[in-house]
Design a protein around this motif. Structure first.
Motif, PDB file in Angstrom:
ATOM      1  N   TYR B 272       0.844  -1.193   0.000  1.00 16.26           N
ATOM      2  CA  TYR B 272       0.000   0.000   0.000  1.00 16.26           C
ATOM      3  C   TYR B 272       0.879   1.242   0.000  1.00 16.26           C
ATOM      4  CZ  TYR B 272      -3.093  -3.713   1.358  1.00 16.26           C
ATOM      5  OH  TYR B 272      -3.772  -4.888   1.380  1.00 16.26           O
ATOM      6  N   LEU B 273       1.911   1.189   0.817  1.00 22.19           N
ATOM      7  CA  LEU B 273       2.851   2.304   0.864  1.00 22.19           C
ATOM      8  C   LEU B 273       3.509   2.491  -0.499  1.00 22.19           C
ATOM      9  CD1 LEU B 273       4.436   4.356   2.579  1.00 22.19           C
ATOM     10  CD2 LEU B 273       6.120   2.585   2.938  1.00 22.19           C
ATOM     11  N   ALA B 274       3.879   1.376  -1.117  1.00 15.61           N
ATOM     12  CA  ALA B 274       4.548   1.442  -2.415  1.00 15.61           C
ATOM     13  C   ALA B 274       3.670   2.159  -3.428  1.00 15.61           C
ATOM     14  CB  ALA B 274       4.881   0.032  -2.898  1.00 15.61           C
ATOM     15  N   ILE B 275       2.372   1.859  -3.428  1.00 17.48           N
ATOM     16  CA  ILE B 275       1.483   2.461  -4.418  1.00 17.48           C
ATOM     17  C   ILE B 275       1.331   3.957  -4.171  1.00 17.48           C
ATOM     18  CG2 ILE B 275      -0.921   2.518  -5.179  1.00 17.48           C
ATOM     19  CD1 ILE B 275      -0.902  -0.516  -4.925  1.00 17.48           C
ATOM     20  N   VAL B 276       1.206   4.349  -2.895  1.00 18.86           N
ATOM     21  CA  VAL B 276       1.045   5.775  -2.613  1.00 18.86           C
ATOM     22  C   VAL B 276       2.316   6.545  -2.999  1.00 18.86           C
ATOM     23  CG1 VAL B 276       0.642   7.475  -0.829  1.00 18.86           C
ATOM     24  CG2 VAL B 276      -0.619   5.351  -0.809  1.00 18.86           C
ATOM     25  N   THR B 277       3.479   5.979  -2.677  1.00 14.34           N
ATOM     26  CA  THR B 277       4.714   6.684  -3.029  1.00 14.34           C
ATOM     27  C   THR B 277       4.870   6.753  -4.544  1.00 14.34           C
ATOM     28  OG1 THR B 277       5.884   4.601  -2.743  1.00 14.34           O
ATOM     29  CG2 THR B 277       5.969   6.137  -0.925  1.00 14.34           C
ATOM     30  N   LEU B 278       4.446   5.690  -5.213  1.00 12.39           N
ATOM     31  CA  LEU B 278       4.469   5.701  -6.684  1.00 12.39           C
ATOM     32  C   LEU B 278       3.627   6.860  -7.209  1.00 12.39           C
ATOM     33  CD1 LEU B 278       5.049   4.132  -9.375  1.00 12.39           C
ATOM     34  CD2 LEU B 278       2.929   2.938  -8.977  1.00 12.39           C
ATOM     35  N   GLY B 279       2.438   7.001  -6.632  1.00 10.48           N
ATOM     36  CA  GLY B 279       1.559   8.095  -7.029  1.00 10.48           C
ATOM     37  C   GLY B 279       2.188   9.445  -6.755  1.00 10.48           C
ATOM     38  N   PHE B 280       2.839   9.566  -5.610  1.00 11.69           N
ATOM     39  CA  PHE B 280       3.479  10.836  -5.259  1.00 11.69           C
ATOM     40  C   PHE B 280       4.546  11.201  -6.288  1.00 11.69           C
ATOM     41  CE2 PHE B 280       6.757  13.220  -2.968  1.00 11.69           C
ATOM     42  CZ  PHE B 280       5.997  14.266  -2.489  1.00 11.69           C
ATOM     43  N   GLY B 281       5.337  10.212  -6.674  1.00 16.10           N
ATOM     44  CA  GLY B 281       6.370  10.460  -7.678  1.00 16.10           C
ATOM     45  C   GLY B 281       5.772  10.970  -8.976  1.00 16.10           C
ATOM     46  N   GLU B 282       4.645  10.386  -9.368  1.00 13.21           N
ATOM     47  CA  GLU B 282       3.997  10.811 -10.609  1.00 13.21           C
ATOM     48  C   GLU B 282       3.393  12.205 -10.468  1.00 13.21           C
ATOM     49  OE1 GLU B 282       3.820   9.113 -13.837  1.00 13.21           O
ATOM     50  OE2 GLU B 282       5.581   8.571 -12.684  1.00 13.21           O
ATOM     51  N   ILE B 283       2.827  12.480  -9.277  1.00 15.06           N
ATOM     52  CA  ILE B 283       2.224  13.806  -9.059  1.00 15.06           C
ATOM     53  C   ILE B 283       3.281  14.888  -9.273  1.00 15.06           C
ATOM     54  CG2 ILE B 283       1.317  15.368  -7.299  1.00 15.06           C
ATOM     55  CD1 ILE B 283      -0.160  12.940  -6.127  1.00 15.06           C
ATOM     56  N   ILE B 284       4.443  14.688  -8.676  1.00 15.25           N
ATOM     57  CA  ILE B 284       5.508  15.686  -8.809  1.00 15.25           C
ATOM     58  C   ILE B 284       5.850  15.878 -10.287  1.00 15.25           C
ATOM     59  CG2 ILE B 284       7.947  16.118  -8.344  1.00 15.25           C
ATOM     60  CD1 ILE B 284       6.485  16.526  -5.861  1.00 15.25           C
ATOM     61  N   ARG B 285       5.957  14.782 -11.017  1.00 16.76           N
ATOM     62  CA  ARG B 285       6.340  14.879 -12.423  1.00 16.76           C
ATOM     63  C   ARG B 285       5.251  15.607 -13.233  1.00 16.76           C
ATOM     64  NH1 ARG B 285       6.073  11.919 -17.113  1.00 16.76           N
ATOM     65  NH2 ARG B 285       4.559  10.541 -16.169  1.00 16.76           N
ATOM     66  N   VAL B 286       3.996  15.257 -12.948  1.00 19.81           N
ATOM     67  CA  VAL B 286       2.898  15.882 -13.687  1.00 19.81           C
ATOM     68  C   VAL B 286       2.818  17.373 -13.362  1.00 19.81           C
ATOM     69  CG1 VAL B 286       0.396  15.911 -13.935  1.00 19.81           C
ATOM     70  CG2 VAL B 286       1.612  13.751 -13.929  1.00 19.81           C
ATOM     71  N   VAL B 287       3.045  17.706 -12.095  1.00 17.36           N
ATOM     72  CA  VAL B 287       3.053  19.129 -11.724  1.00 17.36           C
ATOM     73  C   VAL B 287       4.169  19.856 -12.481  1.00 17.36           C
ATOM     74  CG1 VAL B 287       3.564  20.724  -9.849  1.00 17.36           C
ATOM     75  CG2 VAL B 287       1.963  18.858  -9.480  1.00 17.36           C
ATOM     76  N   LEU B 288       5.329  19.224 -12.553  1.00 20.27           N
ATOM     77  CA  LEU B 288       6.452  19.851 -13.254  1.00 20.27           C
ATOM     78  C   LEU B 288       6.108  20.077 -14.724  1.00 20.27           C
ATOM     79  CD1 LEU B 288       9.546  17.959 -11.816  1.00 20.27           C
ATOM     80  CD2 LEU B 288       8.751  20.249 -11.272  1.00 20.27           C
ATOM     81  N   ILE B 289       5.391  19.146 -15.317  1.00 22.94           N
ATOM     82  CA  ILE B 289       5.042  19.295 -16.734  1.00 22.94           C
ATOM     83  C   ILE B 289       4.021  20.414 -16.919  1.00 22.94           C
ATOM     84  CG2 ILE B 289       3.860  18.163 -18.666  1.00 22.94           C
ATOM     85  CD1 ILE B 289       5.123  15.567 -17.847  1.00 22.94           C
ATOM     86  N   ASN B 290       3.056  20.508 -16.008  1.00 21.98           N
ATOM     87  CA  ASN B 290       1.915  21.396 -16.251  1.00 21.98           C
ATOM     88  C   ASN B 290       2.049  22.801 -15.679  1.00 21.98           C
ATOM     89  OD1 ASN B 290      -0.077  19.723 -17.734  1.00 21.98           O
ATOM     90  ND2 ASN B 290       0.350  18.378 -16.001  1.00 21.98           N
ATOM     91  N   TRP B 291       2.919  22.989 -14.721  1.00 25.97           N
ATOM     92  CA  TRP B 291       3.069  24.324 -14.131  1.00 25.97           C
ATOM     93  C   TRP B 291       4.022  25.111 -15.022  1.00 25.97           C
ATOM     94  CZ3 TRP B 291       4.297  25.148  -8.230  1.00 25.97           C
ATOM     95  CH2 TRP B 291       3.981  26.473  -7.895  1.00 25.97           C
ATOM     96  N   TYR B 292       3.519  25.456 -16.181  1.00 23.67           N
ATOM     97  CA  TYR B 292       4.389  25.981 -17.226  1.00 23.67           C
ATOM     98  C   TYR B 292       5.104  27.254 -16.802  1.00 23.67           C
ATOM     99  CZ  TYR B 292       6.079  26.814 -21.888  1.00 23.67           C
ATOM    100  OH  TYR B 292       6.904  26.991 -22.957  1.00 23.67           O
TER     101      TYR B 292
END
Lengths: 238, 507
Positions: B272-292
């Protein structure tokens, strides 16, 4: 003087009521035992004293402080240590490191003398000091669990089934040591046991638990002589 | 053949049955992967069948399997070795044909290739000899292996040698990495590769705190790496702050992100922890892409300032008025290698700091608490350890080192974009930690060299290196399932036992 006072404690696991209003007390300097069948709620009561799970209703007072809403680690720091059910030592750490973990909330200046004290009680642990805890026998692991709890300098020691899975000779040894801890180290002991005979022989007072209720209480010898207790927990054994 | 198999406990019929089974499997696997090929004809794409490859695959499987049977039954070493060599040659032939030959019924090419020139003959013979020697000397001829022989097996001897000489090995390793630029100072690609490996060693050591010591499976570690990199890039671009000022700030930012991630996931464990941390990693990346506006989105941030020589000198050939250049400072000729070697030493020092801090923390109560938490959380609570603080500190400290590495990455590359911080990076870092043996510091170094260094070194092998890489991973997990160096370093017990021994001898 009352050290631990449990007043009308109810504990739930989801919708299941495991403890249905428990009242009991442990006085300073005593050994108090709680006996009962499998699933009676003995371990639940012990764990409720430690705050995991927390009581839904009722109060638990330790030396006048209400601990029923406190997190586990703060309760421990007040001077309650437990040797949990199934021992729960750290199997991949050495005996020495396990004992260090027990002392982690304490002032390091006590460490050496406390270690000495534990090794006096359990000379076997000294022989095994650098061995991985998981590779020791059940009896040695139990000694380690009790020793680790003692390293936390408790005033109240909670023991959950220290005789579980041990040979009769080892059980006797462990119980003798519990007596010694109580007498010489002035540690109050609250002992949860299925081995009713040994526990009641050792204890000053005892409680009998059935289905989440305390059904009987009295002196250790008194309960041992009680025909109902004998019929339910002692006949056929020993 | 049957006369050679007379000493076997198995009957020829049983062997035939086993071989038939493997032939069927080899056929099923090879027919789809090797046997069918699309050919570009004037009429369009057509499917062509490559029976030669299928036959070779089956034949090499059969011969190899026969070799294994002979090995299993402890028969002639020579026969074992010969069969393995023949099987290897067939596999080689298969690869050559797969790559270069379209003609289904051409004569075998391996020998043509081998006898082209003197060099090729030598290479071919040497390769055969190596395979033969390995097969011959690892051949087993005895049915019963005594305990003594087991204890003397190479791997267990290596293990013992490693355990008793950990410090020396570590010291030699550090020394090697320190003199590395002196050996390869002029070789740009070697220094670049070493720097890259060093970044991953540092990331591995950082993640080792979270995964190896505290036992919290973190699949989003790259998020902290990204936070560190963007912290430095943005601070330096918008506020003109120098690298040396931004480095600690990047660490602090990453650590606070570690705590932000830590809070919601405190109750979770394992998968469960692994999945949440995986999501967190993706959130950061998506924010980096979209916060132009802030991050430049997918374009990334370019021309990030390079680090100076501790604020004293710059590494460029031409420096602006009033700034010393590195070559002038030391009175040496300008070389573009200076900056690279400086960067290499910088990451080496950063990595060693990570290692040093980890080793120290391990001996302190907090490090011990992490390890205890990994073993048994309930027992920890009942001993008075606050699991919240303990977990958060592991997340924060692990993230901080990720942030340092990120800031270094940004200054080394000079350009960062969200593409550098994909899930694959997290997976690689985690693989380094797991392959190295969780909690083992030297294991991380070995695994980083294997995982990062080797694929880069063998870049010429093109896509085949990924094949070999995969095979290597499978092999490691088969033979060393708990990692290359898979045992917990005794933190204190070695000294203790020595003391005890001395005490015992004196009394």
């Amino acid at each position: 003087m009352t050290m631990l006072k449990i007043e009308g404690v109810h504990t739930f696991y989801g919708n299941i009521e495991a403890l249905k209003g428990i009242d009991m007390e442990v006085n300073e300097g005593e050994i108090v035992t709680l006996i009962g069948a499998n699933g009676a709620g003995k371990t639940t009561l012990l764990m409720t004293c430690c705050g995991a799970p927390q009581a839904t209703k009722g109060r638990i007072l330790f030396e006048g402080t209400d601990i029923s809403r406190m997190p586990t680690h703060e309760i421990c720091q007040l001077g309650i240590q437990q040797s949990p059910e199934g021992r729960r030592i750290f199997p991949r750490m050495s005996v020495y490191e396990n004992l260090q973990m027990g002392a982690c909330t304490q002032d390091p200046k006590h460490f050496d003398s406390d270690l000495e004290m534990v090794f006096d009680l359990f000379p076997r642990l000294k022989e095994r000091i650098s061995q991985r805890a998981g590779t020791m026998s059940g009896g040695e692991q139990q000694m380690l669990a009790i020793g680790r709890a003692l390293m936390g300098r408790p005033r109240l020691l909670l023991l959950d089934e220290p005789s579980l899975g041990l040979a009769p000779l080892v059980v006797k040894q462990i119980f003798d040591t519990i007596k010694k801890i109580n007498k010489e180290n002035k540690v109050t002991v609250f002992l949860v046991e299925q081995n009713a005979f040994h526990a009641l022989k050792l204890a000053h007072r005892g409680y009998v638990m059935v289905n989440g209720n305390i059904t009987m209480s009295g002196g250790g010898a008194e309960l041992l002589a009680n025909p109902e207790v004998r019929a339910a927990y002692l006949e056929g054994g020993h | 053949m049957s006369s050679l198999l007379t000493s076997a406990r198995v009957t020829p019929a049983e062997i035939a049955k086993e071989l038939a089974f493997f032939a069927v499997i080899a056929f099923m696997m090879s027919i789809m992967i090797l046997g069918v090929e699309t050919v570009d004809r004037p009429t369009g794409l057509e499917l062509a069948l490559r029976w030669d490859l299928v036959i070779l695959a089956i034949a090499s499987t059969l011969v190899g399997r026969l070799g294994l049977i002979v090995r299993r039954e402890h028969m002639s070493r020579l026969l074992q070795a010969v069969l393995i060599v023949v099987s290897a040659v067939m596999v080689f032939e298969m690869f050559v044909r797969f790559r270069d030959m379209d003609d289904r019924w051409a004569a075998p090419v391996t020998f043509d290739m081998a006898f082209q020139s003197v060099t090729s003959v030598i290479v071919f013979v040497a390769m055969i000899a190596v395979v033969f020697a390995i097969a011959y000397f690892s051949a087993s001829t005895k049915r019963v292996v005594t305990e003594e022989e087991k204890a003397q097996s190479i791997s267990s001897r290596l293990q013992v040698a490693y355990r008793t000489n950990t410090k020396k090995i570590g010291f030699v390793g550090i020394l090697f990495f320190f003199i590395f630029p002196l050996l390869f100072g002029e070789n740009r690609s070697a220094i670049d590769l070493a720097t890259l490996v060093m970044i991953y060693i540092m990331l591995g050591w950082g993640l080792n705190i979270v995964v190896g010591l505290a036992g919290l499976l973190d699949l989003g570690y790259v998020a902290f790496y990204a936070v560190g990199a963007y912290s430095y890039a943005l601070l330096s671009q918008h506020f003109g702050l120098s690298f040396w000022l931004c480095l600690p700030m990047a660490g602090i930012f990453s650590a606070s992100f570690g705590i932000i991630l830590g809070f919601p996931v405190l109750r979770l464990r394992g998968d469960y922890l692994a999945i949440v941390t995986l999501g967190f990693g993706e959130i950061i990346r998506v924010v980096l892409i979209n916060w132009y506006n802030l991050t430049g989105g997918p374009d990334g941030i370019a021309s990030i300032e390079r680090p100076s020589f501790f604020g004293l000198a710059e590494f460029s050939r031409r420096v602006p008025e009033g700034v010393t250049s590195f070559s002038d400072l030391f009175g040496i000729d300008y070389s573009s290698m200076h900056r690279l070697i400086f960067l290499y030493y910088l990451i080496l020092i950063l990595a060693l700091v990570t290692n040093f801090v980890t080793m120290r923390l391990r001996k302190l109560p907090i490090g011990r608490a992490w390890e205890a938490l990994r073993e048994d959380e309930i027992a920890c609570r009942s001993l008075g350890i606050n699991p919240t603080n303990t977990k958060l500190s592991a997340f924060a400290i692990g993230a901080m080192f990720g942030g340092f590495a990120g800031a270094f990455f940004a200054t080394r590359q000079g350009f960062i974009s969200p593409e550098s911080f994909t899930f694959l990076e997290s997976a690689v870092i985690l693989a380094i930690v797991v392959m190295g043996g969780m909690g083992s510091q030297i294991g991380v170094v070995l695994a980083a060299i294997v995982m990062i260094g080797f694929p880069e070194m063998f870049r010429e092998l093109a896509e085949y290196r990924m094949l070999i890489f995969g095979a290597g991973m499978v092999a490691i997990m088969l033979w060393r399932p708990r990692g290359l160096l898979s045992f917990r370093d005794p933190t204190i017990l070695l000294n203790m036992s020595k003391k005890e021994k001395v005490a015992g001898e004196n009394s």
